[in-house]
Design an enzyme around this catalytic site. Structure first.
Site, short mmCIF file in Angstrom:
data_model
loop_
_atom_site.label_atom_id
_atom_site.label_comp_id
_atom_site.label_asym_id
_atom_site.label_seq_id
_atom_site.Cartn_x
_atom_site.Cartn_y
_atom_site.Cartn_z
N ASP A 101 -8.02 1.99 10.34
CA ASP A 101 -7.56 3.25 10.93
C ASP A 101 -6.05 3.25 11.14
OD1 ASP A 101 -8.26 5.85 12.40
OD2 ASP A 101 -7.08 4.75 13.88
N GLU A 129 -7.66 4.22 5.82
CA GLU A 129 -7.60 5.56 6.39
C GLU A 129 -6.13 5.98 6.35
OE1 GLU A 129 -7.00 8.70 9.36
OE2 GLU A 129 -6.33 6.64 9.66
#
Length: 642
Positions: A281, A323
């Protein structure tokens, strides 16, 4: 530097003492195979003077994780080594959900495995479930403890048990690993506030505004509405701390080698719980450089390469997913370009495809999408796009101005049009999206909403007009036909399979009222989901359509992710043609993104090698009429030869 130096081998031999010889030998072989990638990544980020000692530290961590790895996971490592393209296979289908909103808790998710198998799921992404801070936590992305699970979901042993149940059912567990920041309440941040210099060095801390102000000159705001600026004064810390996303999410300083080791150990911990894919992330933000937007810096890819090499040594069954919601020119670097070719993340989100599917449906025109998608550089054959129509996040209209200009469109005006269309403000639009994070300075207006509500199905059902419902279902279906027919690894967001609409009560839950992304994160209505077997119900029609796409997809070798998607020149502006050249023969995806009948020249099918063309989705031959084949409104064909 080739094989690992003798001192490194000596260090790992000590860590592996007591293991059988064949296991120690296997680790040594892997260490030599991946040492060059590990060392090169560390040296590019930290310099040669640091890389040697740091590499030995990382090798020791890898050896300890390998020593303690469960026998079932060791077997998976061996299988994945023999089948490194497992995540590229046409049989892969992903599903993404919040565990609590899908099934209550981790045990509940385990009970819903038969539902996932019925859908054809082989890859389950459970949204952030590691323990976050109390109160506001950015949907779980403000992690307070990477080694604990949210109390309402279960515990670490429950997570291990779920991973095992999923694996034995043919489903790989995917979890988020937030790399850029931790919650203010994380133990590292608490120690920094308490005055521990070791942990203060884990963060970007400034005594005054001189450097923060200089950084701010080139930093974009991620959440301008509720988190303006990128620095926060902390009274306990007596300093300005870097907070890209929220004041209670502290960016960690990856230029500190100790931070790298901390996250390396966390990666190995999660891998040994049975997590098979780690979603990295906010990876684009890891490295800070004055005078830039502090995204996509070269060191990001070097760090990812080093982490990936470590995983290949200790637990090669594990894959990385980047991501990185960034511009097209930067996106492919997360799968590897230049010296990092094929050495960084295994998977990355195809944000551009998602944006352009919605753009085509709103404009009823494939020309901009065709140009933009055609312009993307090829990715390494050993990697894969993650294709998707919706996710947990808002939709930002990442339409490149140059791509727009190339087809005679203003990028700014088209982005504004898409925001108007999907918020329902444009005349004739049935979309029910909500504007998220309007930035008056840039005109940026992102959109929240479920796929069904954005496609106009919510409004159509309220009106009760069968023809309008059919068209809305058609838009949803052709969108997923593109997503599943692109290749790569398609992921379905929870509820799309039953055409779930916006949650009307999204703002009523505590902590959700200021974040309208919760409108497309409803709780799974299982009573409604039972309608998936009713062929006359909207839920049943949506479920049948998606499961058929998944079933046919599994049978088509053309959809292996290593086969590039080639967007052809358009014969009709309303039909997107995507060719895949496989050794067994070509496959052509034809997608009508309009509510009208559209044609495609039969001669072009013959030129591409289709003698007796067949639509694999329906199983029906494709017939010619006056030199053309005709696609019904919102039809999608996967054309193969016979």
């Amino acid at each position: 530097m080739g094989t690992a130096p003798a001192p490194v081998h000596a260090t790992v031999e000590e860590a592996l003492a007591g293991l059988p010889e064949h296991r120690r030998e296997l680790f040594a072989i892997r260490l030599d195979r991946w040492w060059a990638d590990l060392y090169a990544g560390l040296a590019a980020a930290y310099g040669d003077a640091v890389a040697a000692g740091l590499g030995e530290r990382v090798a020791r961590l890898a050896a300890a994780a390998y020593r303690d790895r469960d026998p079932e996971l060791l077997r998976l490592d061996a299988a994945r080594t023999l089948e490194p393209d497992w995540f590229q296979a046409p049989g892969m289908l992903g599903y993404a959900a919040y565990a609590d909103r899908f099934a209550g808790d981790l045990a509940g998710v385990g009970e819903r495995i038969p539902y996932l198998r019925e859908l054809g799921v082989t890859y389950l992404h459970l949204m952030p479930l590691l323990r976050p801070r109390e109160g506001e936590n950015d949907g779980g992305y403000a992690v307070a403890d990477y080694r604990a699970v949210r109390d309402d979901l279960g515990d670490v042993e429950g997570l291990r048990e779920l991973a095992t149940r999923l694996r034995r059912s043919g489903i790989s567990l995917v979890l988020d690993l937030v790399l850029n920041h931790v919650a203010r309440e994380h133990a590292w941040a608490a120690a920094a506030r308490a005055g521990d210099p070791r942990y203060r060095a884990y963060f970007h801390v400034f005594p005054d505004r001189e450097l923060p102000d200089r950084y701010e000159e080139t930093l974009p705001e991620v959440f301008p509405d509720f988190a303006p600026g990128s620095f926060t004064w902390d009274e306990e810390l007596q300093g300005w701390v870097w907070t890209t996303f929220n004041s209670w999410q502290w960016d960690v300083d990856w230029s500190n080698p100790d931070v790298f080791c901390e996250y390396a150990d966390i990666v190995l911990f999660l891998a040994n719980l049975g997590v098979e894919v780690l979603r990295l992330d906010a990876i684009a933000f890891l490295w800070k450089r004055l005078g830039t937007d502090c995204q996509n810096q070269p060191e990001v890819h070097a760090l990812t390469q080093a982490l990936r090499a470590m995983v290949r040594i200790a637990c090669p069954a594990v894959a990385f997913k980047a991501e990185a919601i960034v511009g097209p020119a930067d996106l492919v670097h997360y799968l590897g370009r230049g010296v990092h070719y094929g050495k960084v993340s295994d998977l990355a989100y195809h944000n551009g495809l998602m944006v352009h599917v919605w753009s085509m449906l709103a404009s009823r025109d494939a020309r901009l999408a065709a140009h933009a998608l055609r312009a993307l550089p090829p990715i390494p054959a050993s990697t894969s796009w993650v294709t998707y129509l919706r996710c947990h996040d808002d939709i930002g209209w990442a339409v490149d101005d140059g791509d727009a200009a190339a087809v005679g469109v203003s990028g700014h005006q088209h982005r504004a049009y898409l925001s108007d269309w999907y918020s329902g403000a444009f005349p004739g639009s049935d979309a029910r999206g909500l504007v998220f994070q309007h930035n008056p300075a840039t005109g940026d207006r992102r959109i929240s909403g479920t796929a069904a509500s954005l496609a106009g199905l919510e409004a159509a059902r309220e009106r009760g007009e069968a023809g309008v419902v059919d068209l809305a279902l058609g838009r949803l279906w052709v969108a997923y036909a593109i997503v599943l027919g692109w290749g790569g690894l398609p992921v379905v967001w929870m509820g799309d399979e039953i055409a779930l609409a916006n949650d009307p009560a999204w703002a009523e839950e505590e902590g959700h009222g200021d974040d309208n992304r919760w409108v497309h994160r409803p709780r799974m209505p299982w009573r409604t989901a039972y309608q998936r077997h009713n062929p006359d119900a909207v839920e049943g029609r949506a479920f049948a359509g998606l499961t058929r796409l998944a079933r046919v997809r599994r049978s088509l070798p053309h959809l292996h992710a290593s086969v590039p998607a080639e967007v052809l020149e358009l014969s009709d502006p309303g039909v997107l043609p995507v060719l895949r050249r496989h050794p067994e023969g070509p496959m052509l995806g034809l997608y009508n993104v309009t509510p009208d009948w559209r044609s495609w020249p039969m001669a072009r099918l013959h030129e591409l090698g289709f003698v007796h063309p067949l639509d694999a989705i329906s199983g029906s031959p494709i017939h010619e009429s006056d030199g053309s084949v005709w696609l019904a409104p919102y039809a999608g064909w996967w054309v193969v030869g016979r």
